[in-house]
Design a protein around this motif. Structure first.
Motif, PDB file in Angstrom:
ATOM      1  N   GLU A  29      41.219  43.441  52.654  1.00 27.04           N
ATOM      2  CA  GLU A  29      39.211  43.448  52.937  1.00 27.04           C
ATOM      3  C   GLU A  29      38.648  43.992  52.548  1.00 27.04           C
ATOM      4  N   LEU A  30      39.331  45.716  51.970  1.00 24.76           N
ATOM      5  CA  LEU A  30      38.661  46.708  50.611  1.00 24.76           C
ATOM      6  C   LEU A  30      39.376  46.448  49.693  1.00 24.76           C
ATOM      7  N   SER A  31      38.332  46.754  49.115  1.00 26.88           N
ATOM      8  CA  SER A  31      38.731  46.473  46.843  1.00 26.88           C
ATOM      9  C   SER A  31      37.905  47.184  46.249  1.00 26.88           C
ATOM     10  N   THR A  32      37.418  47.535  45.470  1.00 24.86           N
ATOM     11  CA  THR A  32      37.173  47.582  44.191  1.00 24.86           C
ATOM     12  C   THR A  32      37.031  46.597  43.093  1.00 24.86           C
ATOM     13  N   SER A  33      36.153  46.828  42.707  1.00 21.70           N
ATOM     14  CA  SER A  33      35.481  45.445  41.781  1.00 21.70           C
ATOM     15  C   SER A  33      34.697  45.200  40.891  1.00 21.70           C
ATOM     16  N   ALA A  34      35.295  45.772  39.521  1.00 23.92           N
ATOM     17  CA  ALA A  34      34.242  45.876  38.226  1.00 23.92           C
ATOM     18  C   ALA A  34      32.998  44.599  38.427  1.00 23.92           C
ATOM     19  N   TYR A  35      31.876  45.549  38.015  1.00 24.33           N
ATOM     20  CA  TYR A  35      30.279  44.337  38.417  1.00 24.33           C
ATOM     21  C   TYR A  35      30.941  43.113  38.132  1.00 24.33           C
ATOM     22  N   GLY A  36      31.564  42.827  36.634  1.00 19.84           N
ATOM     23  CA  GLY A  36      31.165  41.827  36.349  1.00 19.84           C
ATOM     24  C   GLY A  36      32.291  40.287  37.394  1.00 19.84           C
ATOM     25  N   PRO A  37      33.040  40.654  37.947  1.00 17.86           N
ATOM     26  CA  PRO A  37      33.156  39.452  38.765  1.00 17.86           C
ATOM     27  C   PRO A  37      32.606  38.864  39.946  1.00 17.86           C
ATOM     28  N   PHE A  38      32.401  40.661  40.272  1.00 19.32           N
ATOM     29  CA  PHE A  38      31.572  39.964  41.341  1.00 19.32           C
ATOM     30  C   PHE A  38      30.016  39.885  41.607  1.00 19.32           C
ATOM     31  N   PHE A  39      29.693  40.159  39.982  1.00 19.32           N
ATOM     32  CA  PHE A  39      28.640  39.780  40.324  1.00 19.32           C
ATOM     33  C   PHE A  39      28.071  38.173  39.071  1.00 19.32           C
ATOM     34  N   TYR A  40      28.835  38.354  38.543  1.00 18.10           N
ATOM     35  CA  TYR A  40      29.245  37.103  37.711  1.00 18.10           C
ATOM     36  C   TYR A  40      30.719  36.878  37.551  1.00 18.10           C
ATOM     37  N   PRO A  41      31.176  36.301  38.459  1.00 19.51           N
ATOM     38  CA  PRO A  41      32.342  35.471  38.776  1.00 19.51           C
ATOM     39  C   PRO A  41      32.586  33.976  37.406  1.00 19.51           C
ATOM     40  N   LEU A  42      30.625  33.512  37.467  1.00 16.65           N
ATOM     41  CA  LEU A  42      30.833  31.759  36.608  1.00 16.65           C
ATOM     42  C   LEU A  42      31.114  32.211  34.676  1.00 16.65           C
ATOM     43  N   ASP A  43      30.281  33.675  34.488  1.00 15.06           N
ATOM     44  CA  ASP A  43      30.497  34.215  33.000  1.00 15.06           C
ATOM     45  C   ASP A  43      31.271  34.409  32.457  1.00 15.06           C
ATOM     46  N   SER A  44      32.741  34.444  33.382  1.00 15.39           N
ATOM     47  CA  SER A  44      34.008  34.799  32.590  1.00 15.39           C
ATOM     48  C   SER A  44      34.627  33.160  31.989  1.00 15.39           C
ATOM     49  N   ILE A  45      34.210  32.219  32.506  1.00 18.66           N
ATOM     50  CA  ILE A  45      34.562  30.870  31.572  1.00 18.66           C
ATOM     51  C   ILE A  45      33.215  30.598  30.615  1.00 18.66           C
ATOM     52  N   ARG A  46      33.265  30.904  29.670  1.00 18.89           N
ATOM     53  CA  ARG A  46      32.121  30.111  28.881  1.00 18.89           C
ATOM     54  C   ARG A  46      31.790  28.465  28.704  1.00 18.89           C
ATOM     55  N   ASP A  47      31.028  28.072  28.373  1.00 23.56           N
ATOM     56  CA  ASP A  47      30.746  26.398  29.045  1.00 23.56           C
ATOM     57  C   ASP A  47      31.141  26.225  30.132  1.00 23.56           C
ATOM     58  N   TRP A  48      31.184  26.980  30.756  1.00 26.88           N
ATOM     59  CA  TRP A  48      32.078  25.752  32.515  1.00 26.88           C
ATOM     60  C   TRP A  48      31.040  24.445  32.348  1.00 26.88           C
TER      61      TRP A  48
END
Length: 439
Positions: free
Chosen positions: A283-302
């Motif tokens: 339930e509780l975790s720590t995430s880098a800002y990228g996966p939290f705010f921009y999950p789709l940005d991890s896949i270019r041209d999605w």
């Protein structure tokens, strides 16, 4: 040449200009109607026109005040560039949409919102002033004190009040590049809405919602909340480099998926796997800002996942007084049609911000649909449900709404249209969307 928005629908024949400076831009404006374009991340046709102006050369950061967090930058600077320059110095965007590949001018023109609208408002809340080039080629400084009327029309005005050249925005101080995240598995829509209300004090909140689920599982969701982590809340290893995070965005979709790849069965299976895998997470975790705010940005041209025909996004907001029944009616219409949305996001919103701001106190639902007949048949029904429940639509995502629907759901745009006509702006600034919607 032909251009499209991020949804790749519609495609518009356009003359594309890339002025190097303000003098060249003023000359283009004098020729007749045009629309400015930043990174092309508006989903539909709001940054497309017979004459489209690429603002990519207006891409300089001009100044920063470390006492107030005020950044002055040109309109072509992207949000990602702001993060790259200032997060290592302890500053982050006060409001960010779900992608960092958005220009500063585009963020202002759409008055974008993020996961913190209920707690901190939209992007325009943190804009101190705008330099705007009008239909006569002259530049006006617009703020809440100077040319205030034009300032408020420009926030959310979809680039139809002039060309944004530069702006001053306020960043927020943060102690790290990490987010303390809470994940809540909600078995149905009622549980998801209860989770939102129970966590209303959280700075950030959103939910992935399964639009293919039916019966007792209708609207089952993964609700996520977040807070910026302090340095003391990080692991000992991360405290030494609190603004350093793992790489985010190294994958790329190399080709257009075939049209049959996204079908009701594949969407339903993906959604069930996604729900179960996230429901098992702590339930509780720590995430880098990228996966939290921009999950789709991890896949270019999605966007290529939807194939060459592209996709349409539907985003509405339903007011608090009718949110539960409105959202339920939308989800039921989707499951009846068999046109399940592959990407669906639910967020709680606070009160309206600017004069043309999309949000209102209630819930917003954003849905992606592949471009095919089943989707085209469904979306007018979703329009009617939104209208019946007092909701309205986000123009930065729209690619096919009718002028009549806009007039019925959002009468604010009638006054905007009158202002543009009376001031002569309609003859200088126009997009394919503004012509379709009669703006």
């Amino acid at each position: 040449m032909q251009l499209s928005g991020w949804g790749r629908f519609p495609r518009v024949d356009t003359r594309l200009s890339s002025p190097r400076d303000e003098r060249a831009l003023a000359a283009l404006i004098a020729e007749g109607p045009l629309i400015a374009r930043g990174m092309g991340r508006a989903y539909g046709d709001s940054a497309l026109a017979a004459h489209t102006v690429d603002m990519g050369r207006f891409n300089k950061m001009i100044g920063f005040d470390a006492a107030s967090g005020q950044l002055v930058a040109e309109a072509g600077v992207t949000l990602g560039e702001v993060i790259a320059a200032f997060l290592p110095r302890g500053w982050f965007l006060s409001v960010t949409p779900g992608t960092q590949f958005v220009s500063l001018g585009g963020a202002i023109a759409a008055d974008v919102h993020g996961k913190n609208h209920h707690s901190e408002g939209s992007f325009g809340t943190f804009v101190d002033w705008i330099d705007l080039m009008g239909g006569d080629g002259q530049v006006q400084r617009c703020s809440r004190e100077e040319n205030a009327d034009l300032f408020h029309w420009t926030l959310g005005g979809m680039g139809l009040t002039g060309v944004i050249l530069r702006a001053a925005i306020r960043l927020k101080p943060v102690e790290s590049a990490y987010i303390r995240q809470r994940t809540i598995a909600a078995p149905d829509l009622d549980a998801a809405l209860e989770a939102f209300e129970a966590t209303y004090s959280a700075t950030y909140s959103m939910a992935w919602i399964d639009c293919a689920a039916t019966g007792a599982k209708l609207g089952h969701s993964i609700v996520m909340t977040g807070e910026h982590a302090t340095r003391a809340e990080l692991t000992p290893a991360r405290r030494f480099h609190p603004y350093r995070t793992p790489a985010h965005g190294n994958l790329r979709v190399p080709f257009d998926f075939p049209g049959f790849a996204l079908n009701p069965t594949s969407v339903r299976l993906f959604n069930e796997v996604y729900y179960r895998s996230n429901a098992r997470k702590p339930e509780l975790s720590t995430s880098a800002y990228g996966p939290f705010f921009y999950p789709l940005d991890s896949i270019r041209d999605w966007n290529r996942i939807y194939g060459r025909k592209g996709f349409m996004q539907f985003q509405c907001v339903v007011p608090l007084e009718a949110h539960a029944e409105g959202l339920r009616a939308i989800l039921q219409a989707i499951t009846r049609s068999g046109a399940g949305s592959f990407l669906a996001v639910l967020k709680r919103m606070g009160p309206q911000d600017s004069r043309l701001s999309f949000p209102m106190a209630g819930y917003t639902l954003a849905l992606d649909f592949p471009m095919h007949q089943r989707s085209l048949d469904l979306l007018p029904e979703l329009d009617r449900i939104t209208l019946d429940h007092g909701g309205r639509f986000y123009l930065a995502k729209d690619s096919r709404m009718s002028a009549q629907t806009l007039r019925e759901t959002d009468p604010r745009w009638a006054e905007f249209t009158t202002m543009r006509r009376d001031s002569g702006l309609a003859g200088r600034f126009a997009s394919a969307q503004s012509e379709r919607l009669g703006l």
